[in-house]
Design an enzyme around this catalytic site. Structure first.
Site, PDB file in Angstrom:
ATOM      1  N   PHE A  10       0.823  -1.221   0.000  1.00  0.00           N
ATOM      2  CA  PHE A  10       0.000   0.000   0.000  1.00  0.00           C
ATOM      3  C   PHE A  10       0.857   1.272   0.000  1.00  0.00           C
ATOM      4  CE2 PHE A  10      -2.268   2.822   3.262  1.00  0.00           C
ATOM      5  CZ  PHE A  10      -2.862   3.617   2.293  1.00  0.00           C
ATOM      6  N   GLU A  83       5.336  -7.300   7.497  1.00  0.00           N
ATOM      7  CA  GLU A  83       3.988  -7.793   7.745  1.00  0.00           C
ATOM      8  C   GLU A  83       3.340  -6.667   8.540  1.00  0.00           C
ATOM      9  OE1 GLU A  83       2.377 -10.454   6.765  1.00  0.00           O
ATOM     10  OE2 GLU A  83       4.075 -11.312   5.693  1.00  0.00           O
ATOM     11  N   THR A 133       6.040   2.788  12.716  1.00  0.00           N
ATOM     12  CA  THR A 133       4.656   3.071  13.076  1.00  0.00           C
ATOM     13  C   THR A 133       4.539   3.742  14.439  1.00  0.00           C
ATOM     14  OG1 THR A 133       2.581   1.957  13.643  1.00  0.00           O
ATOM     15  CG2 THR A 133       4.564   0.666  13.940  1.00  0.00           C
ATOM     16  N   ASP A 134       3.424   4.436  14.647  1.00  0.00           N
ATOM     17  CA  ASP A 134       3.147   5.016  15.971  1.00  0.00           C
ATOM     18  C   ASP A 134       2.780   3.936  17.001  1.00  0.00           C
ATOM     19  OD1 ASP A 134       0.632   4.334  14.972  1.00  0.00           O
ATOM     20  OD2 ASP A 134      -0.274   6.307  15.287  1.00  0.00           O
ATOM     21  N   GLU A 135       2.442   2.726  16.505  1.00  0.00           N
ATOM     22  CA  GLU A 135       1.976   1.686  17.433  1.00  0.00           C
ATOM     23  C   GLU A 135       3.065   1.236  18.405  1.00  0.00           C
ATOM     24  OE1 GLU A 135      -0.477  -1.422  16.059  1.00  0.00           O
ATOM     25  OE2 GLU A 135      -1.448  -0.194  14.536  1.00  0.00           O
ATOM     26  N   TYR A 159       2.453  -7.458  16.212  1.00  0.00           N
ATOM     27  CA  TYR A 159       2.894  -6.563  15.130  1.00  0.00           C
ATOM     28  C   TYR A 159       3.729  -5.414  15.686  1.00  0.00           C
ATOM     29  CZ  TYR A 159       2.670  -2.519  12.015  1.00  0.00           C
ATOM     30  OH  TYR A 159       3.000  -1.395  11.281  1.00  0.00           O
ATOM     31  N   LYS A 163       7.716  -4.418  15.167  1.00  0.00           N
ATOM     32  CA  LYS A 163       8.178  -3.138  14.604  1.00  0.00           C
ATOM     33  C   LYS A 163       9.084  -2.422  15.610  1.00  0.00           C
ATOM     34  CE  LYS A 163       7.267  -1.397  11.182  1.00  0.00           C
ATOM     35  NZ  LYS A 163       7.889  -1.478   9.825  1.00  0.00           N
TER      36      LYS A 163
HETATM   37  P1  NAD Z   1       1.468  -3.625   3.255  1.00  0.00           P
HETATM   38  O1  NAD Z   1       1.178  -4.833   4.069  1.00  0.00           O
HETATM   39  O2  NAD Z   1       0.399  -3.057   2.388  1.00  0.00           O
HETATM   40  O3  NAD Z   1       2.724  -3.888   2.302  1.00  0.00           O
HETATM   41  C1  NAD Z   1       3.874  -4.563   2.732  1.00  0.00           C
HETATM   42  C2  NAD Z   1       4.676  -4.948   1.503  1.00  0.00           C
HETATM   43  O4  NAD Z   1       5.868  -5.601   1.951  1.00  0.00           O
HETATM   44  C3  NAD Z   1       3.944  -5.930   0.581  1.00  0.00           C
HETATM   45  O5  NAD Z   1       4.107  -5.542  -0.766  1.00  0.00           O
HETATM   46  C4  NAD Z   1       4.656  -7.259   0.838  1.00  0.00           C
HETATM   47  O6  NAD Z   1       4.643  -8.131  -0.279  1.00  0.00           O
HETATM   48  C5  NAD Z   1       6.063  -6.785   1.188  1.00  0.00           C
HETATM   49  N1  NAD Z   1       6.804  -7.746   2.017  1.00  0.00           N
HETATM   50  C6  NAD Z   1       6.352  -8.410   3.116  1.00  0.00           C
HETATM   51  N2  NAD Z   1       7.316  -9.204   3.599  1.00  0.00           N
HETATM   52  C7  NAD Z   1       8.413  -9.024   2.801  1.00  0.00           C
HETATM   53  C8  NAD Z   1       9.719  -9.553   2.803  1.00  0.00           C
HETATM   54  N3  NAD Z   1      10.117 -10.454   3.713  1.00  0.00           N
HETATM   55  N4  NAD Z   1      10.585  -9.140   1.840  1.00  0.00           N
HETATM   56  C9  NAD Z   1      10.196  -8.241   0.890  1.00  0.00           C
HETATM   57  N5  NAD Z   1       8.964  -7.731   0.834  1.00  0.00           N
HETATM   58  C10 NAD Z   1       8.078  -8.103   1.785  1.00  0.00           C
HETATM   59  O7  NAD Z   1       2.006  -2.545   4.291  1.00  0.00           O
HETATM   60  P2  NAD Z   1       1.865  -0.962   4.269  1.00  0.00           P
HETATM   61  O8  NAD Z   1       0.592  -0.585   4.922  1.00  0.00           O
HETATM   62  O9  NAD Z   1       2.175  -0.473   2.907  1.00  0.00           O
HETATM   63  O10 NAD Z   1       3.040  -0.571   5.270  1.00  0.00           O
HETATM   64  C11 NAD Z   1       4.362  -0.318   4.779  1.00  0.00           C
HETATM   65  C12 NAD Z   1       5.270  -0.012   5.965  1.00  0.00           C
HETATM   66  O11 NAD Z   1       4.766   1.134   6.656  1.00  0.00           O
HETATM   67  C13 NAD Z   1       5.340  -1.128   7.003  1.00  0.00           C
HETATM   68  O12 NAD Z   1       6.657  -1.190   7.476  1.00  0.00           O
HETATM   69  C14 NAD Z   1       4.389  -0.673   8.107  1.00  0.00           C
HETATM   70  O13 NAD Z   1       4.806  -1.181   9.346  1.00  0.00           O
HETATM   71  C15 NAD Z   1       4.557   0.826   8.030  1.00  0.00           C
HETATM   72  N6  NAD Z   1       3.391   1.632   8.448  1.00  0.00           N
HETATM   73  C16 NAD Z   1       2.160   1.377   7.936  1.00  0.00           C
HETATM   74  C17 NAD Z   1       1.086   2.214   8.305  1.00  0.00           C
HETATM   75  C18 NAD Z   1      -0.300   2.017   7.763  1.00  0.00           C
HETATM   76  O14 NAD Z   1      -1.229   2.684   8.215  1.00  0.00           O
HETATM   77  N7  NAD Z   1      -0.505   1.129   6.778  1.00  0.00           N
HETATM   78  C19 NAD Z   1       1.300   3.274   9.194  1.00  0.00           C
HETATM   79  C20 NAD Z   1       2.593   3.478   9.715  1.00  0.00           C
HETATM   80  C21 NAD Z   1       3.633   2.653   9.309  1.00  0.00           C
HETATM   81  O1  DAU Z   2      -1.144   3.217  13.547  1.00  0.00           O
HETATM   82  C1  DAU Z   2      -0.443   2.771  12.411  1.00  0.00           C
HETATM   83  C2  DAU Z   2      -0.897   1.375  12.050  1.00  0.00           C
HETATM   84  O2  DAU Z   2      -2.174   1.493  11.443  1.00  0.00           O
HETATM   85  C3  DAU Z   2       0.075   0.662  11.110  1.00  0.00           C
HETATM   86  O3  DAU Z   2       1.302   0.503  11.752  1.00  0.00           O
HETATM   87  C4  DAU Z   2      -0.492  -0.691  10.684  1.00  0.00           C
HETATM   88  O4  DAU Z   2       0.366  -1.293   9.742  1.00  0.00           O
HETATM   89  C5  DAU Z   2      -1.839  -0.464  10.056  1.00  0.00           C
HETATM   90  O5  DAU Z   2      -2.431  -1.705   9.704  1.00  0.00           O
HETATM   91  C6  DAU Z   2      -2.758   0.294  11.015  1.00  0.00           C
HETATM   92  O6  DAU Z   2      -3.095  -0.520  12.153  1.00  0.00           O
HETATM   93  P1  DAU Z   2      -4.563  -0.523  12.805  1.00  0.00           P
HETATM   94  O7  DAU Z   2      -4.731  -1.765  13.570  1.00  0.00           O
HETATM   95  O8  DAU Z   2      -4.835   0.763  13.509  1.00  0.00           O
HETATM   96  O9  DAU Z   2      -5.433  -0.511  11.448  1.00  0.00           O
HETATM   97  P2  DAU Z   2      -6.779  -1.294  11.034  1.00  0.00           P
HETATM   98  O10 DAU Z   2      -7.241  -0.676   9.758  1.00  0.00           O
HETATM   99  O11 DAU Z   2      -6.621  -2.762  11.091  1.00  0.00           O
HETATM  100  O12 DAU Z   2      -7.784  -0.849  12.175  1.00  0.00           O
HETATM  101  C7  DAU Z   2      -8.088   0.517  12.416  1.00  0.00           C
HETATM  102  C8  DAU Z   2      -9.019   0.583  13.610  1.00  0.00           C
HETATM  103  O13 DAU Z   2     -10.285   0.032  13.216  1.00  0.00           O
HETATM  104  C9  DAU Z   2      -8.542  -0.239  14.792  1.00  0.00           C
HETATM  105  O14 DAU Z   2      -8.913   0.424  15.992  1.00  0.00           O
HETATM  106  C10 DAU Z   2      -9.322  -1.551  14.659  1.00  0.00           C
HETATM  107  C11 DAU Z   2     -10.630  -1.107  14.042  1.00  0.00           C
HETATM  108  N1  DAU Z   2     -11.288  -2.087  13.135  1.00  0.00           N
HETATM  109  C12 DAU Z   2     -10.545  -2.675  12.163  1.00  0.00           C
HETATM  110  C13 DAU Z   2     -11.111  -3.597  11.313  1.00  0.00           C
HETATM  111  C14 DAU Z   2     -10.298  -4.271  10.239  1.00  0.00           C
HETATM  112  C15 DAU Z   2     -12.634  -2.351  13.282  1.00  0.00           C
HETATM  113  O15 DAU Z   2     -13.308  -1.771  14.161  1.00  0.00           O
HETATM  114  N2  DAU Z   2     -13.216  -3.260  12.440  1.00  0.00           N
HETATM  115  C16 DAU Z   2     -12.504  -3.911  11.462  1.00  0.00           C
HETATM  116  O16 DAU Z   2     -13.088  -4.753  10.749  1.00  0.00           O
END
Ligand code: NAD
Ligand code: DAU
Length: 352
Positions: A10, A83, A133-135, A159, A163
């Site tokens: 993403f 992941e 991540t902020d988590e 997770y 991280k």
């Molecule tokens: P995502 O799950 O959509 O994408 C992860 C990508 O990494 C995928 O394309 C997957 O194929 C690849 N990948 C997984 N394992 C791998 C490996 N061993 N080697 C090479 N590639 C691999 O994740 P995202 O939401 O795009 O998040 C990207 C980064 O940002 C992550 O490090 C996540 O912790 C961080 N992050 C995400 C969010 C969020 O809200 N999505 C917020 C803050 C930080």
């Molecule tokens: O804060 C940053 C993080 O945000 C990233 O590090 C993670 O990679 C990313 O997946 C995301 O984590 P969250 O757990 O916050 O995201 P998610 O979209 O899974 O959930 C957002 C909120 O919504 C959380 O409080 C759980 C809730 N939720 C989620 C799902 C999938 C629901 O209430 N119902 C649902 O079906």
């Protein structure tokens, strides 16, 4: 050249597209394992762009990473690969340890060896940008101040623990070896190309398909939402100007309770794609079992990155969420490609 990991996911996918939208940009080597979350359809528009070199592989593969570094001589690495789904980490944490901790360790070691062999000016210019991540900071009460870079690490899920471990490795490689790192800790992203198992895309697609909109627990958990394009611009700023060894919190100044996020999406859909029966999408909201160990509130204080590097998000939640809903309505082919067998298996495991 820069080397991106996880660039078919993403945020990584959005980053690659935004970066190469500039015709003068350097090329990208994009290393991605293509797990269920990796999707080459996101990068379809780059198929004839010689500046994008996609490599299918694992950040944990020492030989492959060393070979890529030697061959392409990148001036920076941005590590998105992970992941990333909290719920999946609860069902099966092993992959999170392997990729997020051991994989990052391998990447750091390969990069350090490569960096050691560079000439002095290339060595000085090199950057390893770790995307986190902020988590890692844990959970806030309703009245706590937002997370600053000085907050202690208190991760609560497999997770976030994985991280946090990776952030610690990155920090140690700077302090011990002088390896040139920067780390960004970002809040929840949303926007185009978001895999539909995370809250916002799941709700949009379930609403359109007449399915329940699952709210965990009481729906009052708070997240700080950032439009993905803003996260990408922040990473570009930090990569270009961030101080070595520093961490920067990135956030949208957009704290919202989950239930309010879902209701906002319903209201936008009522306007853009009204239900055939004339009823409101909010009628599909269903409260389900809470996530184990569910963090109550995240909030990012993003004033350091604004003060020191001049970055602020361009989108408000209102503008970003509208763009996002529009994007999902306009891109049925991408969605169709993503709704594969493994995704359906996940939905029945999680919600049945
Ligand atoms: P995502 O799950 O959509 O994408 C992860 C990508 O990494 C995928 O394309 C997957 O194929 C690849 N990948 C997984 N394992 C791998 C490996 N061993 N080697 C090479 N590639 C691999 O994740 P995202 O939401 O795009 O998040 C990207 C980064 O940002 C992550 O490090 C996540 O912790 C961080 N992050 C995400 C969010 C969020 O809200 N999505 C917020 C803050 C930080
Ligand atoms: O804060 C940053 C993080 O945000 C990233 O590090 C993670 O990679 C990313 O997946 C995301 O984590 P969250 O757990 O916050 O995201 P998610 O979209 O899974 O959930 C957002 C909120 O919504 C959380 O409080 C759980 C809730 N939720 C989620 C799902 C999938 C629901 O209430 N119902 C649902 O079906």
């Amino acid at each position: 050249m820069i080397l991106i990991t996880g660039g078919a996911g993403f945020i990584g996918g959005n980053f690659v597209l935004d970066w190469l939208a500039d015709s003068g940009a350097e090329g990208i080597v994009n290393l991605d394992k293509l797990t269920y979350a990796g999707n080459l359809a996101t990068l379809e528009s780059l198929k004839d762009d010689s500046r994008h070199i996609f490599v299918h592989g694992d950040i944990g593969d020492k030989e492959l990473v060393a070979k890529l570094l030697a061959k392409h001589q990148p001036r920076a690495i941005v590590n998105f690969a992970a992941e990333s789904h909290v719920d999946r980490s609860i069902h099966g944490p092993a992959e999170f340890i392997t990729t997020n901790i051991v994989g990052t360790f391998n990447l750091l070691e390969c990069a350090r060896e490569y960096w050691n062999g560079l000439d002095e000016s290339a060595k000085k210019a090199f950057r390893f940008h770790h995307v986190s991540t902020d988590e890692v900071y844990g959970s806030l009460s309703a009245t706590d101040p937002a997370f600053t870079e000085a907050n202690s690490y208190e991760p609560n899920s497999p997770y976030s623990a994985s991280k946090a471990a990776s952030d610690h490795l990155v920090r140690a490689w700077f302090h011990t070896y002088g390896f040139p790192v920067v780390t960004t800790n970002c809040s929840n992203n949303y926007g185009p190309y978001h895999f539909p198992e995370k809250l916002i895309p799941l709700v949009i697609l379930n609403a359109l398909n007449g399915k329940p909109l699952p709210i965990y627990g009481d729906g009052q958990q708070i997240r700080d939402w950032l439009y993905v394009g803003d996260h990408c611009s922040a990473i570009r700023e930090v990569l270009a100007k961030g101080a070595l060894g520093e961490t920067y919190n990135i956030g949208g100044w957009n704290e919202k309770a989950n239930i309010d996020v879902v209701k906002t999406i319903c209201t936008i859909l009522d306007e853009l794609m009204p239900r055939a029966d004339g009823k409101a999408y909010v009628e599909q909201i269903t409260y389900v079992k809470d996530r184990p160990g569910h963090d109550r509130r995240y909030a990012i204080d993003a004033s350091k990155v604004e003060r020191e590097l001049g970055w602020r998000p361009a989108e408000t939640f209102d503008t970003g969420i509208r763009k996002t809903v529009r994007w999902y309505l306009d891109n049925p082919a991408w969605i169709e490609g993503v709704v594969s067998g493994s995704y359906r298996d996940w939905l029945s495991k999680q919600y049945n």
